[in-house]
Write a protein that holds these residues in place. Structure first.
Motif, PDB file in Angstrom:
ATOM      1  N   SER A 187      -6.597  -3.869 -13.981  1.00 12.90           N
ATOM      2  CA  SER A 187      -7.110  -3.415 -12.687  1.00 12.90           C
ATOM      3  C   SER A 187      -7.751  -4.572 -11.950  1.00 12.90           C
ATOM      4  O   SER A 187      -8.480  -5.379 -12.539  1.00 12.90           O
ATOM      5  CB  SER A 187      -8.127  -2.292 -12.897  1.00 12.90           C
ATOM      6  OG  SER A 187      -8.742  -1.946 -11.670  1.00 12.90           O
ATOM      7  N   ALA A 188      -7.487  -4.672 -10.643  1.00  7.06           N
ATOM      8  CA  ALA A 188      -8.096  -5.691  -9.784  1.00  7.06           C
ATOM      9  C   ALA A 188      -9.080  -5.018  -8.838  1.00  7.06           C
ATOM     10  O   ALA A 188      -8.973  -3.813  -8.564  1.00  7.06           O
ATOM     11  CB  ALA A 188      -7.032  -6.437  -8.996  1.00  7.06           C
ATOM     12  N   THR A 215     -16.638  -1.259  -3.193  1.00  7.52           N
ATOM     13  CA  THR A 215     -15.763  -1.936  -4.144  1.00  7.52           C
ATOM     14  C   THR A 215     -14.550  -1.055  -4.386  1.00  7.52           C
ATOM     15  O   THR A 215     -14.670   0.086  -4.859  1.00  7.52           O
ATOM     16  CB  THR A 215     -16.492  -2.202  -5.479  1.00  7.52           C
ATOM     17  OG1 THR A 215     -17.635  -3.025  -5.230  1.00  7.52           O
ATOM     18  CG2 THR A 215     -15.570  -2.900  -6.465  1.00  7.52           C
ATOM     19  N   LEU A 216     -13.378  -1.560  -4.023  1.00  5.67           N
ATOM     20  CA  LEU A 216     -12.133  -0.830  -4.226  1.00  5.67           C
ATOM     21  C   LEU A 216     -11.391  -1.429  -5.410  1.00  5.67           C
ATOM     22  O   LEU A 216     -11.379  -2.646  -5.593  1.00  5.67           O
ATOM     23  CB  LEU A 216     -11.261  -0.894  -2.969  1.00  5.67           C
ATOM     24  CG  LEU A 216     -11.901  -0.398  -1.659  1.00  5.67           C
ATOM     25  CD1 LEU A 216     -10.935  -0.568  -0.496  1.00  5.67           C
ATOM     26  CD2 LEU A 216     -12.321   1.061  -1.796  1.00  5.67           C
ATOM     27  N   ALA A 240       6.695 -11.372  -8.745  1.00  5.52           N
ATOM     28  CA  ALA A 240       5.517 -11.295  -7.874  1.00  5.52           C
ATOM     29  C   ALA A 240       4.754 -10.008  -8.146  1.00  5.52           C
ATOM     30  O   ALA A 240       5.336  -8.953  -8.389  1.00  5.52           O
ATOM     31  CB  ALA A 240       5.928 -11.358  -6.406  1.00  5.52           C
ATOM     32  N   VAL A 241       3.432 -10.084  -8.072  1.00  3.49           N
ATOM     33  CA  VAL A 241       2.535  -8.928  -8.113  1.00  3.49           C
ATOM     34  C   VAL A 241       1.752  -8.935  -6.801  1.00  3.49           C
ATOM     35  O   VAL A 241       1.063  -9.920  -6.490  1.00  3.49           O
ATOM     36  CB  VAL A 241       1.580  -8.988  -9.319  1.00  3.49           C
ATOM     37  CG1 VAL A 241       0.619  -7.801  -9.281  1.00  3.49           C
ATOM     38  CG2 VAL A 241       2.361  -9.004 -10.620  1.00  3.49           C
ATOM     39  N   THR A 242       1.874  -7.852  -6.019  1.00  5.99           N
ATOM     40  CA  THR A 242       1.254  -7.781  -4.700  1.00  5.99           C
ATOM     41  C   THR A 242       0.149  -6.726  -4.701  1.00  5.99           C
ATOM     42  O   THR A 242       0.379  -5.571  -5.060  1.00  5.99           O
ATOM     43  CB  THR A 242       2.296  -7.435  -3.623  1.00  5.99           C
ATOM     44  OG1 THR A 242       3.305  -8.438  -3.611  1.00  5.99           O
ATOM     45  CG2 THR A 242       1.652  -7.346  -2.243  1.00  5.99           C
ATOM     46  N   TYR A 243      -1.045  -7.137  -4.293  1.00 11.40           N
ATOM     47  CA  TYR A 243      -2.176  -6.224  -4.128  1.00 11.40           C
ATOM     48  C   TYR A 243      -2.347  -5.972  -2.629  1.00 11.40           C
ATOM     49  O   TYR A 243      -2.504  -6.915  -1.843  1.00 11.40           O
ATOM     50  CB  TYR A 243      -3.454  -6.836  -4.717  1.00 11.40           C
ATOM     51  CG  TYR A 243      -3.361  -7.117  -6.199  1.00 11.40           C
ATOM     52  CD1 TYR A 243      -3.680  -6.137  -7.131  1.00 11.40           C
ATOM     53  CD2 TYR A 243      -2.916  -8.362  -6.656  1.00 11.40           C
ATOM     54  CE1 TYR A 243      -3.587  -6.395  -8.498  1.00 11.40           C
ATOM     55  CE2 TYR A 243      -2.818  -8.619  -8.016  1.00 11.40           C
ATOM     56  CZ  TYR A 243      -3.139  -7.632  -8.933  1.00 11.40           C
ATOM     57  OH  TYR A 243      -3.033  -7.878 -10.277  1.00 11.40           O
ATOM     58  N   ARG A 271     -10.455  -9.952  -6.975  1.00  9.16           N
ATOM     59  CA  ARG A 271     -10.719 -10.459  -8.320  1.00  9.16           C
ATOM     60  C   ARG A 271      -9.611  -9.951  -9.233  1.00  9.16           C
ATOM     61  O   ARG A 271      -9.484  -8.748  -9.459  1.00  9.16           O
ATOM     62  CB  ARG A 271     -12.087  -9.982  -8.805  1.00  9.16           C
ATOM     63  CG  ARG A 271     -13.243 -10.470  -7.936  1.00  9.16           C
ATOM     64  CD  ARG A 271     -14.580 -10.034  -8.471  1.00  9.16           C
ATOM     65  NE  ARG A 271     -14.826 -10.594  -9.800  1.00  9.16           N
ATOM     66  CZ  ARG A 271     -15.927 -10.346 -10.526  1.00  9.16           C
ATOM     67  NH1 ARG A 271     -16.879  -9.543 -10.023  1.00  9.16           N
ATOM     68  NH2 ARG A 271     -16.086 -10.900 -11.713  1.00  9.16           N
ATOM     69  N   VAL A 272      -8.788 -10.861  -9.733  1.00 11.92           N
ATOM     70  CA  VAL A 272      -7.592 -10.518 -10.502  1.00 11.92           C
ATOM     71  C   VAL A 272      -7.708 -11.132 -11.897  1.00 11.92           C
ATOM     72  O   VAL A 272      -8.041 -12.320 -12.036  1.00 11.92           O
ATOM     73  CB  VAL A 272      -6.324 -11.034  -9.793  1.00 11.92           C
ATOM     74  CG1 VAL A 272      -5.092 -10.713 -10.617  1.00 11.92           C
ATOM     75  CG2 VAL A 272      -6.220 -10.422  -8.399  1.00 11.92           C
TER      76      VAL A 272
END
Length: 615
Positions: free
Chosen positions: A108-109, A117-118, A42-45, A56-57
């Motif tokens: 980077s997402a 915009t973060l 899993a990748v968690t943002y 946006r990934v």
């Protein structure tokens, strides 16, 4: 009452969780640094303290996206030094399968939040060949046997229990032993391998036998710490500097906490496993922390008043021209590190011809590392009353240095001064001359006679003697009573207990009117604890909630009065770790504290049924 209070606090927490926090907004990514080929991960943002849309990934090379995003939210609420703070976060979780061996980059997402915009930082991920080329299905079969890790949600499944090694609270002291009054850093930390959605302290650790200097901080569950060889997410719950007030083995009792941890329910859809977050409520009890306190070496030098640390002193006489009836000032300054806020005001030797005012003390301190540093300034205002040459005596300041285990004596200089005649304090008035001419000599009967009666024959002569003797006897009696009272320290404290308590309650009332609830509860606690200490003849450090009831019963109070006093203490202690109380709650506590003290003051008998000689 306790259940209603807890429900109110929970409602406040939920309300705060839906409000925008004033803390910093950020967007971060969490992902394993190393996975096996064929393994699902899993990748968690995480979007903290902001609300936004879907991130946006970009695609991760060498991996295949299986499912996402799975969206979860979390809130936290903290009360530190009577100040509350909250934070919330939204997690966007994507599930991948590692297909190719090698080193790849998680791009980077970005996300739109609050008109900005973060972006996250790019992360590296290494895919290695699995041992024995076993497939991921074999690993899934044994995932419940693997230890819980903070970055692998498959080990955080809801079908496994939360052990005491997965989530716990530690009380940590900076040293194993110390001297009386020596500064000790105490931190309370939460260690967890799971996500935390809610945290609430039901019982705070007690610091009996210590004075506490609180440290302000912003708590967050974003630090990773290795403890006993395992990685944990760590949040700082409390940090303070404590000063032991007596020697022996002192213990900080454990606290109790209600915690909601986040686990995951795995659903097998054939081509992937879907993980759904699920909350579980647990109760956690912290450890107890004990420390051996050494007594200060004896004999203690003359002039030692309890200062422990490392200090320096200076003094300054304001002005160089002194006149009678003109006020002047001597400023005495103590700087250094240690229990500076509890150092007693020096006793300066002023000439008896000077009129003295009560000294004024001010403090400027802060916590640096594991100690308190700063300065204490004392202003002595005096008014010379007589012309002449005088000397303001020097002063010896004695402190104990725990680093060397020795007493240190510092001395300020003496100040010789010359006092000149100043303007008289009596208001002067112009004299009106009514007769400007020289008056005539009075003429009249010149047959003068001397009429004299001896004083001994007058009645008022003997009346004066009687009054003088009666006054002398009264003065002897009053003086003897004062000497007896001065020798009876216990009696003096009893006599002044109610007066001191009323003075503190008066100050508490001012804080209540000003809506300063934290200062109000602090003054009410000081008033009640101080009154009980003086009334029962027991030092504050030896009083506790457990022994108050028995001591009050021995003093002559009934069970209802004892319960009322204990309830006032409990309400104030609980309010210090809860959101600001309403004005009605403050007034109720104030009235109950005043009524309880008045009821106890009305009891005419002391311990063992003996009548109080001062009542």
């Amino acid at each position: 009452m306790k259940e209603v209070f807890q429900k109110s606090v929970l409602i406040i927490i939920l309300a705060i969780g839906f409000c925008l926090s004033a803390t910093a907004q950020n967007f971060t990514v969490q992902a394993p640094a190393r996975v096996y080929k064929g393994e699902k991960f899993a990748v968690t943002y995480r979007l903290s303290n902001a609300q936004g849309g879907e991130p946006r990934v970009a695609q991760i090379n060498g991996c295949k996206l299986l499912f996402g995003p799975s969206v979860t939210t979390r809130q936290s609420y903290q009360v530190t030094n009577n100040h509350s703070s909250s934070s919330f976060a939204t997690d966007y979780t994507y599930f991948y399968r590692a297909d190719n061996i090698g080193e790849f980059t998680i791009p980077s997402a970005s996300i739109q939040a609050g008109g900005k915009t973060l972006k996250t930082q790019a992360r590296k991920i290494v895919i290695v060949d699995s041992p024995g080329n076993t497939g991921r299905d074999d690993q899934s079969a044994t995932s419940s046997n693997r230890p819980v890790t903070i970055d692998d949600i498959e080990t955080q499944s809801a079908d496994r229990s939360v052990s005491k090694n997965d989530v716990f609270v530690r009380i940590i002291l900076s040293k194993p032993t110390a001297y009386e009054q020596e500064a000790i850093e105490c931190t309370i930390k939460l260690y967890t391998k799971f996500g935390i959605s809610q945290f609430f302290p039901t019982k705070q650790p007690s610091f009996d036998g210590f004075l506490i200097e609180e440290v302000n901080f912003q708590s967050s569950l974003n630090q990773v710490e290795v403890y006993n060889g395992q990685r944990y997410l760590v949040a700082l719950l409390k940090k303070c500097i404590i000063f032991p007030q007596k020697s022996g083995r002192l213990t900080i009792n454990s606290g109790n906490y209600d915690i909601n941890v986040v686990q995951y329910t795995n659903t097998n859809l054939g081509f992937l496993n879907l993980s759904t977050p699920k909350e579980r409520k647990i109760q956690v009890t912290s450890n107890t922390a004990s420390i051996d306190i050494k007594p200060l070496p004896t004999p203690q030098p003359e002039g030692f008043s309890g200062a422990v640390g490392q200090f320096d002193i200076s003094s300054r006489l304001v002005g160089n021209n002194f006149r009678t009836n003109d006020p002047a000032t001597l400023i005495y300054t103590i700087t250094g590190t240690g229990n500076i806020k509890y150092v007693k005001e020096p006793q300066i030797d002023f000439p008896s011809e000077f009129e003295l005012y009560s000294p004024k003390s001010s403090y400027d301190t802060k916590v640096v590392g594991s100690n308190v540093t700063g300065k204490m300034a004392v202003e002595y205002t005096f008014v010379p009353q007589t012309v002449g040459k005088f000397t303001i005596g020097s002063d010896k300041f004695v402190y104990f240095n725990p680093a060397t285990g020795k007493y240190v004596t510092l001395e300020t200089p003496a100040y010789p001064i010359t006092v000149n005649q100043g303007v008289a304090s009596v208001e002067k008035k112009d004299v009106t001359i009514k007769n400007k001419d020289i008056l005539h000599i009075v003429t009249g009967d010149k047959n003068l006679k001397l009429i004299h009666t001896p004083l001994i024959e007058k009645w008022w002569y003997w009346a004066i003697y009687v009054l003088l003797i009666a006054g002398l006897l009264a003065a002897i009696k009053i003086y003897g009573r004062k000497v007896a009272l001065a020798a009876d320290i216990r009696g003096m404290k009893l006599a002044k207990a109610n007066k001191i308590a009323k003075k503190r309650l008066k100050l508490a009332e001012e804080f209540m009117i000003a809506k300063k609830s934290d200062r109000f509860h602090e003054e009410v606690l000081k008033a009640v604890w101080g009154y009980l200490s003086d009334k029962l003849g027991i030092p504050v450090s030896q009083l506790s909630r457990e022994n108050i009831s028995s001591e009050l019963t021995a003093y002559g109070a009934d069970e209802e009065l004892s319960n009322r006093i204990i309830k006032v203490l409990d309400d104030c202690e609980m309010a210090r770790y809860a959101p600001a109380a309403s004005q009605e709650q403050l007034e109720t506590i104030y009235e109950e504290a005043s009524a309880s003290i008045n009821s106890l003051e009305a009891i005419k008998k002391g311990k063992n049924g003996k009548k109080n000689p001062l009542q």
